[in-house]
Design an enzyme around this catalytic site. Structure first.
Site, PDB file in Angstrom:
ATOM      1  N   GLY A  37      -8.484   7.194   7.667  1.00  0.00           N
ATOM      2  CA  GLY A  37      -8.494   7.189   9.124  1.00  0.00           C
ATOM      3  C   GLY A  37      -7.320   8.030   9.606  1.00  0.00           C
ATOM      4  O   GLY A  37      -6.223   7.930   9.071  1.00  0.00           O
ATOM      5  N   ASP A  90       0.858  -1.191   0.000  1.00  0.00           N
ATOM      6  CA  ASP A  90       0.000   0.000   0.000  1.00  0.00           C
ATOM      7  C   ASP A  90       0.903   1.254   0.000  1.00  0.00           C
ATOM      8  O   ASP A  90       2.132   1.120   0.051  1.00  0.00           O
ATOM      9  CB  ASP A  90      -0.889  -0.089   1.260  1.00  0.00           C
ATOM     10  CG  ASP A  90      -2.034   0.900   1.274  1.00  0.00           C
ATOM     11  OD1 ASP A  90      -2.396   1.424   0.208  1.00  0.00           O
ATOM     12  OD2 ASP A  90      -2.584   1.147   2.385  1.00  0.00           O
ATOM     13  N   HIS A  91       0.284   2.438   0.005  1.00  0.00           N
ATOM     14  CA  HIS A  91       1.020   3.723  -0.056  1.00  0.00           C
ATOM     15  C   HIS A  91       2.535   3.681   0.154  1.00  0.00           C
ATOM     16  O   HIS A  91       3.012   3.565   1.288  1.00  0.00           O
ATOM     17  CB  HIS A  91       0.518   4.681   1.026  1.00  0.00           C
ATOM     18  CG  HIS A  91      -0.915   5.045   0.923  1.00  0.00           C
ATOM     19  ND1 HIS A  91      -1.362   6.131   0.201  1.00  0.00           N
ATOM     20  CD2 HIS A  91      -2.026   4.476   1.474  1.00  0.00           C
ATOM     21  CE1 HIS A  91      -2.664   6.221   0.313  1.00  0.00           C
ATOM     22  NE2 HIS A  91      -3.105   5.225   1.070  1.00  0.00           N
TER      23      HIS A  91
END
Ligand code: 13P
Ligand code: ZN
Length: 301
Positions: A195, A80-81
């Site tokens: 989040g 991810d990222h």
């Protein structure tokens, strides 16, 4: 399990592949088990900030843990990222991280150059796509501003952001971006919010986000590649289901599982109990929120 084929199949069948984040290593086992027990297909993923600011240690440690608990025909490992400019506005040497992930066996990777200009984002994404494609794996990129990780944007009320479509991905930019960057999947900014990672917000309920379904449909029509929704926790369920119908084929979910794990650890300081809490919540998410129970019958066949 070919990540590119599976996500494409999800798009064609108006289904979604959830991607669950691992900010704490012990979370991986119950998540993989929940995916299997719901006969679903999902990615298990880690973002750079989760080994820098949480407790997943490194992408290699997550890959090791994944090797122990992966479920053939049900789970995939995704990076991810990997930001080009990170949440603290620092430059990241991102290509070596991508190379490490390929070596460690990740089946797809994300480069997040969304804090750069359109041209800068295209160039950075292209450099990652060249490496990843040479290794035979797909690349996710991000265009637009999916907020939440950045502290300064939290100051603007969500309603105002949504009404004004602030930072939303436009069809015009996305068309150029996909053509020139060679990315396989695109994370779009259409109303969802990450989040928060600020210490005082870690355990707070996320504000309920909405989605611009019309924009998702326009983007999908113009781009014809799988779209990715970040900040998947806490979005009103009806929006999620409509978003999937409109072209979202991968959805990232972090906070919904991180919070039960951290709460359980605070309460009892017992990893097995915390794992049990993650397992239960993950099964609920798959069944009742994402509606992907049983999807292995379609996606992994
Ligand atoms: P949430 O923590 O808001 O679910 O976001 C997850 C995410 O987008 C990870 O990339
Ligand atoms: Zn994200």
């Amino acid at each position: 399990m070919d990540a590119k084929k599976i996500v494409r199949k999800a798009l064609e069948n108006k289904l979604v592949v959830p991607a669950f984040n691992i900010p704490h290593l012990p979370m991986l086992k119950p998540i993989a088990q929940a995916v299997l027990d719901e006969n679903s297909v999902a990615m298990i993923q880690v973002a750079r900030l989760e080994w820098e600011k949480f407790e997943s240690e490194s992408l290699e440690r997550v890959a090791e843990e994944y090797a122990k608990y992966a479920k053939e025909g049900h789970t995939l490992l995704h990076l991810d990222h990997v930001p080009v400019i990170d949440e603290d506005h620092l430059e990241v040497d991102y290509l070596p991280i991508i190379q490490r992930a390929i070596k460690a066996g990740y089946q797809s990777v994300m480069v997040d150059a969304s804090r750069l200009s359109l041209e800068g984002n295209i160039a950075a994404t292209k450099s990652v796509a060249d490496i990843a494609h040479a290794a035979g794996i797909p690349v996710e990129a991000e265009l637009g501003a999916v907020m939440g990780h950045e502290t300064e944007q939290a100051a603007i009320p969500y309603e105002e952001i949504f009404e004004k479509k602030m930072g939303f991905t436009t069809v015009e930019d996305a068309t150029k971006f996909v053509r020139e960057s060679d990315c396989d999947w695109l994370s779009v900014a259409v109303g969802s919010v990450h989040g928060a990672i600020a210490a005082n917000l870690l355990d707070k309920k996320k504000p309920a986000a909405k989605l611009d379904i019309e924009r998702i449909a326009e983007l999908e029509k113009a781009l014809d590649i799988p779209l990715v929704l970040h900040g998947g926790s806490g979005i009103e369920n009806d929006y999620i289901l409509k978003g999937i119908q409109a072209g979202i084929a991968k959805i990232n979910v972090g906070t919904e599982l991180r919070q039960p794990y951290e709460r359980a650890m605070r309460e009892k300081n017992d990893v097995e109990y915390a794992r049990e809490c993650v397992y239960k919540r993950c099964r609920e998410l798959i069944r009742d929120f994402l509606h992907t129970a049983g999807d292995a019958e379609i996606l992994a066949k």
